[in-house]
Design an enzyme around this catalytic site. Structure first.
Site, PDB file in Angstrom:
ATOM      1  N   ARG A 214       0.815  -1.224   0.000  1.00 57.55           N
ATOM      2  CA  ARG A 214       0.000   0.000   0.000  1.00 57.55           C
ATOM      3  C   ARG A 214       0.845   1.269   0.000  1.00 57.55           C
ATOM      4  NH1 ARG A 214      -4.704  -0.287  -1.732  1.00 57.55           N
ATOM      5  NH2 ARG A 214      -3.411  -1.536  -3.077  1.00 57.55           N
ATOM      6  N   LYS A 215       2.168   1.112   0.249  1.00 57.24           N
ATOM      7  CA  LYS A 215       3.001   2.294   0.428  1.00 57.24           C
ATOM      8  C   LYS A 215       3.275   2.979  -0.915  1.00 57.24           C
ATOM      9  CE  LYS A 215       3.304   1.463   4.830  1.00 57.24           C
ATOM     10  NZ  LYS A 215       2.563   0.219   4.951  1.00 57.24           N
ATOM     11  N   VAL A 216       3.682   4.268  -0.861  1.00 57.88           N
ATOM     12  CA  VAL A 216       3.893   5.009  -2.115  1.00 57.88           C
ATOM     13  C   VAL A 216       5.059   4.440  -2.917  1.00 57.88           C
ATOM     14  CG1 VAL A 216       2.837   7.173  -1.343  1.00 57.88           C
ATOM     15  CG2 VAL A 216       5.279   6.795  -0.967  1.00 57.88           C
TER      16      VAL A 216
END
Ligand SMILES: Cc1ncc(COP(=O)(O)O)c(C=O)c1O
Length: 432
Positions: A214-216
């Site tokens: 989910r991280k950028v």
């Protein structure tokens, strides 16, 4: 779900449309799609094929071409403005080895904000340390220097950059130094953020990152620790590779690149070459994605400014580059009988994408139960004793009044931001 109360349109200048959650027409057509996440960068496929055919899928594999893990470590150190980067398998592992590298004593106290993901605190327990949960600042949801003054002496603080804002790390580092404490930045939600030009993760003694899905910046899973301290960097390497670190000289034909240096007792937290290959590709598009998110965030902030009853969690003026993991909307005054879950459900129905609550704060989290693991018992008992009767009013306020959505919404265009603002306007008017 408790449905938002129906409010009479006669009290309003504009008639109130029926909320989608109550059967009305949604603000956004279900046919219009939101940006997908994760999106493979142009070179991801090529890099993965390169690993598959290189015959070396782990840093502990035999000799071969330069490891993606080393290439990524270099690129990420440069990206954050740090001298060293040690990639690991998860962000949680990054926190564990960062804390271990400080060589604190068993049971020493580490401050952790109550408003964060479980890993920020459980890493301390895994490192044999005792997390003490502290409250956060109402404007940012992050720790400030005043939170360092606790009734129990602490040796370190894990400072979390939360959701879409950064903590004031320079002020925290200064205050911590006066108290003989070390600041570790938990920048799992803040890759690329900048504070007066300095990169998130590069301002504390150590900075920790997650590359979970989910991280950028994602490789599926993964993590990294950055630091400017060469001695800590060697300790970090050993801590993540069973007490081994990279040889300073090129390895011979029958040697591993890892030498058995064993300055500090480690475990295996190594990043796989597959993760590293994907990360080497994803980091190439990160700045362009940040540009898009930042542009949309500012547009959205302008649109929301004229809507009563909601505020966007807004970075401090010192934050010169946004890092948006989750856009966070705070409804400070909810009418009786309306919860932020009601608002999240209503917004999800209007917009056809997930709006949700933040993770349950750690002092109430069902996931933070160290007493369920017998090997943690002495620490777990102290943890339970230490937290009896402590209160976290600001954390509780934010957690019960905010609604979030994933950063991928901000990879869209102006129409998407208008839709979000229109839905928030519709829902806030409906709930009165
Ligand atoms: C603030 C924070 N710290 C640590 C972590 C742990 O990272 P990982 O899931 O990669 O172990 C996360 C992951 O969501 C996080 O948000």
């Amino acid at each position: 779900m408790t449905q938002p109360p129906r409010v009479s349109g006669a009290r309003r200048s504009r008639p109130l449309p029926e909320l989608a959650v109550n059967g009305g027409t949604p603000v956004r057509s279900p046919r219009r799609r939101w940006p997908e996440w994760p999106v493979p960068a142009p070179n991801a496929d090529r890099n993965l094929r390169e690993v598959l055919s290189a015959g070396r899928w782990a840093i502990s594999g035999p000799q071969g071409p330069e490891l993606f893990e080393r290439r990524f470590g270099r690129a990420f150190a440069a990206y954050t403005g740090s001298r060293y980067c040690v990639p690991v398998d998860h962000g949680s592992s990054a926190l564990v080895i960062a804390l271990e590298s400080l060589r604190l004593d068993h049971g020493d106290v580490v401050l952790v904000p109550a408003l964060t993901w479980i890993a920020s605190a459980s890493a301390a327990l895994r490192a044999g340390l005792l997390p003490l949960l502290v409250d956060v600042d109402p404007a940012t949801g992050c720790m400030t220097a005043e939170h360092l003054d606790t009734d129990v002496p602490a040796r370190a603080a894990v400072v979390v950059h939360w959701a879409n804002v950064m903590a004031d790390v320079p002020a925290l580092v200064k205050a911590a130094a006066a108290r003989d404490m070390v600041v570790i930045e938990d920048a799992a939600q803040a890759h690329g953020g900048r504070w007066e030009g300095r990169g998130a993760g590069s301002m504390g003694r150590l900075g920790c990152f997650s590359f979970q899905d989910r991280k950028v910046l994602t490789g599926g899973e993964g993590g990294a620790v950055v630091t400017d301290d060469g001695a800590l960097a060697v300790a970090l390497e050993e801590l993540r590779a069973d007490s081994r670190s990279y040889r300073p000289e090129p390895a011979g034909p029958d040697e591993l690149e890892l030498a058995e240096t064993a300055g500090i007792h480690g475990a295996n937290f190594c990043m796989s070459e597959f993760n590293a290959a994907v990360l080497c590709a994803q980091i190439e598009v990160l700045e362009e994605e940040h540009d898009r998110r930042e542009r949309n965030f500012r547009l959205l902030a302008g649109l929301l400014a004229s809507i009563d009853g909601v505020r966007l969690l807004t970075p401090a003026p010192e934050q010169t580059r946004l890092a948006i993991y989750e856009a966070t909307f705070i409804f400070d005054e909810l009418p009786p009988g309306v919860t932020n879950q009601d608002i999240a459900t209503a917004l999800s129905a209007e917009l056809g994408r997930g709006f949700y609550l933040t993770d349950t704060p750690l002092h109430r989290s069902p996931l933070l139960r160290p007493w369920t693991k017998p090997t943690l018992k002495p620490l777990a008992d102290r943890f339970a004793d230490l937290h009896r009767g402590r209160r976290y009013p600001v954390t509780d306020h934010i957690a019960t009044h905010c609604v979030q959505t994933h950063h991928s919404a901000l990879l869209g265009d102006a129409t998407d931001m208008n839709d979000i603002a229109e839905a928030i306007d519709k829902v806030t008017r409906a709930i009165g």
